[in-house]
Design an enzyme around this catalytic site. Structure first.
Site, PDB file in Angstrom:
ATOM      1  N   ASP A  47      37.568  40.874  37.242  1.00 35.11           N
ATOM      2  CA  ASP A  47      36.434  39.988  36.958  1.00 35.11           C
ATOM      3  C   ASP A  47      35.128  40.718  37.240  1.00 35.11           C
ATOM      4  O   ASP A  47      35.087  41.685  38.004  1.00 35.11           O
ATOM      5  CB  ASP A  47      36.505  38.736  37.845  1.00 35.11           C
ATOM      6  CG  ASP A  47      37.755  37.925  37.563  1.00 35.11           C
ATOM      7  OD1 ASP A  47      38.288  38.029  36.442  1.00 35.11           O
ATOM      8  OD2 ASP A  47      38.201  37.213  38.485  1.00 35.11           O
TER       9      ASP A  47
HETATM   10  N1  URA Z   1      42.751  38.098  39.894  1.00 42.32           N
HETATM   11  C1  URA Z   1      41.532  37.518  39.826  1.00 42.32           C
HETATM   12  O1  URA Z   1      41.405  36.322  40.021  1.00 42.32           O
HETATM   13  N2  URA Z   1      40.465  38.289  39.557  1.00 42.32           N
HETATM   14  C2  URA Z   1      40.541  39.621  39.355  1.00 42.32           C
HETATM   15  O2  URA Z   1      39.520  40.257  39.120  1.00 42.32           O
HETATM   16  C3  URA Z   1      41.815  40.227  39.418  1.00 42.32           C
HETATM   17  C4  URA Z   1      42.905  39.440  39.695  1.00 42.32           C
END
Ligand code: URA
Length: 243
Positions: free
Chosen positions: A106
């Site tokens: 993310d």
């Molecule tokens: N899971 C998430 O919620 N965010 C990420 O960036 C990676 C795995």
């Protein structure tokens, strides 16, 4: 990036003998990044140099594998009209190679990001059939406990019906920080699993993916090429010889 002599880099392609290579270079028939080079010992960067023999581009390294410490605020994408992407953190010659991030993080997540132009290897690492472990260090609002460990271990079903494979939760510092190990990578999966347990994630950093561990010598935003040992380990995990 490591530099190498032009004649050695060309010898690595196996297309010409060393003598032929030296002759071709001295005859002015080889160009590096658009300029004729006549000294065989000229140092080049095999990962990024564009070497041409006549009208033909000679690929010195078929594929490139970059380990990056993804910083916060940068997109795991190859391009975006407004926001900075992980590709924007690489120098222009590498960007030109068409690298892509293997597995998303993310925008507000940090940590290990592998970028490559080796599509089959990227897909093999992400394949749901391979169940490559990904380990995340998370900071929570609140504290996780044994009931959360159990819930993740037994495979959660989230509100929208998403079935998660069993995952490992290890409590650190009394549960305010945890290590989460996933064998899959669904959208926002760690955040959604922990939010469903009433423990929203404050921060998330990926520490490893299969055999690759984030090099803690890399500050956020920094990157380096994978080492020969890391490539060998990847080759074993993905069952691919072509690296
Ligand atoms: N899971 C998430 O919620 N965010 C990420 O960036 C990676 C795995």
């Amino acid at each position: 990036m490591a530099q190498e002599r032009l004649d050695r880099a060309l010898a690595g392609t196996g297309r010409w003998s060393r003598k032929e290579i030296r002759d071709l270079i001295r005859q002015g028939r080889v160009q590096v990044d658009g300029a004729v080079v006549t000294r065989p010992e000229t140092k080049i960067c095999p990962e990024t140099a564009q070497v041409r023999f006549g009208a033909e581009t000679v690929p010195l390294q078929p594929f490139v594998y970059v380990m990056m410490h993804k910083p916060e605020g940068v997109l795991s994408a190859t391009e975006d009209a407004r926001r900075k992407t992980v590709l924007d953190l690489l120098p222009e010659p590498l960007r030109r190679r068409g690298l892509f991030p293997v597995g998303r993080l993310d925008q507000d997540s940090t940590g290990l990001m592998l970028l490559t132009d080796d599509g089959p290897m990227g897909h093999a690492l992400l394949s749901p059939r391979r169940h490559v472990d990904k380990v995340y260090l998370v900071e929570l609002e609140g504290q996780a406990d044994g009931t959360d460990v159990q819930a993740l271990a037994s495979g959660m079903i989230l509100g929208d019906g998403l079935r998660c494979l069993p995952a490992r939760l290890e409590l650190l510092d009394g549960g305010g920080r945890c290590l989460v190990t996933l064998r899959e990578g669904k959208y926002h999966q760690v955040k959604r699993m922990l939010a469903a347990r009433g423990k929203p994630v404050r921060s998330l950093k990926r520490l490893s993916m299969g055999p690759l561990r984030l090099d803690e010598g890399l500050a956020p935003g920094q990157w380096r090429m994978l080492t020969a040992e890391e490539m060998a380990a990847l080759r074993q995990t993905t069952g691919r010889d072509a690296l």
